[in-house]
Design an enzyme around this catalytic site. Sequence first.
Site, mmCIF file in Angstrom:
data_model
loop_
_atom_site.group_PDB
_atom_site.id
_atom_site.type_symbol
_atom_site.label_atom_id
_atom_site.label_comp_id
_atom_site.label_asym_id
_atom_site.label_seq_id
_atom_site.Cartn_x
_atom_site.Cartn_y
_atom_site.Cartn_z
ATOM 1 N N ASN A 194 0.812 -1.226 0.000
ATOM 2 C CA ASN A 194 0.000 0.000 0.000
ATOM 3 C C ASN A 194 0.840 1.269 0.000
ATOM 4 O O ASN A 194 0.409 2.314 0.479
ATOM 5 C CB ASN A 194 -0.968 0.020 1.203
ATOM 6 C CG ASN A 194 -1.820 -1.235 1.231
ATOM 7 O OD1 ASN A 194 -2.400 -1.595 0.210
ATOM 8 N ND2 ASN A 194 -1.854 -1.924 2.360
ATOM 9 N N ARG A 195 2.060 1.137 -0.507
ATOM 10 C CA ARG A 195 2.983 2.284 -0.607
ATOM 11 C C ARG A 195 3.369 2.830 0.763
ATOM 12 O O ARG A 195 3.859 3.960 0.868
ATOM 13 C CB ARG A 195 2.376 3.422 -1.460
ATOM 14 C CG ARG A 195 1.899 2.987 -2.867
ATOM 15 C CD ARG A 195 2.992 2.267 -3.630
ATOM 16 N NE ARG A 195 2.693 2.066 -5.042
ATOM 17 C CZ ARG A 195 2.974 0.943 -5.706
ATOM 18 N NH1 ARG A 195 3.522 -0.100 -5.086
ATOM 19 N NH2 ARG A 195 2.736 0.855 -6.987
#
Length: 219
Positions: A194-195
């Site tokens: 999710n970065r």
Amino acid sequence: MKEFLDILRNDHTDFDKGKLTDELKKIDPMLLFKKWYQEAFEKQCVSPNSMTVSTVGVDLMPSSRVVYLKDLLAEGLIFYTNYESEKGKQIGENPQVSALFFWDELSRQIRVQGKIEKAPEFISDEYFASRPRGSQLGAWASKQSEVISDRVSLEKELERVKKQFKNKEVPRPEFWGGYLIRPTYIEFWQGRPNRLHDRICFERNNVESEVWTVSRRNP
Ligand SMILES: Cc1cc2nc3c(=O)[nH]c(=O)nc-3n(C[C@H](O)[C@H](O)[C@H](O)COP(=O)(O)O)c2cc1C
Ligand SMILES: Cc1ncc(COP(=O)(O)O)c(C=O)c1O
């Protein structure tokens, strides 16, 4: 044409190959660098020794290029190049540089900032002597970064240099040698889902200091 651009634009593959615990904050950053470098080698990362070095001269225009990391000392990172090249001139104007490694296979990045200086001559001599003769002659033939009219003139220069050193050892040109980057900032980056990546950053006030301030930064 549009298709491949769209494929890349829509690729949101997550990074999920590891994480950085706070335990890492206790390790000397150059030792941690060496550990990661070794892991990049052992995991057979593509070109693990390729680093992008950025320099900024008096015109304040940053300039980046890939070079090979060749020596790793407790003091810093060494690469070899032509001292009269564009990068050499910029380093002469401003000894502050950054260096960047990206090891895709490990989802890892290392960012380095620091001060750069010429490596001791004996280190450059030793490295130059270890290079294949063809590369040694190439170093003499190329006025790195200067404009040339065509390829033929470079090859003619190589022929001239070959004759000059026929049946002789090729000495290291004075204009070619190592640069040592002494880090003042080293950031270890591990890609996460999710970065929301992990970043552990080591900073010190100057290259003489042995005290590193360690922080975790937002991704
Ligand atoms: C994988 C790779 C490794 C390279 N290694 C070096 C190197 O170790 N030393 C070097 O001077 N140039 C190296 N180059 C060439 C540089 O990227 C660059 O073209 C050259 O140093 C001239 O840069 P400058 O005009 O900014 O000084 C390498 C290029 C690549 C793609
Ligand atoms: C212009 C230039 N100089 C030096 C090097 C480093 O070469 P070597 O690994 O033979 O020392 C490279 C590597 O690609 C290069 O392109």
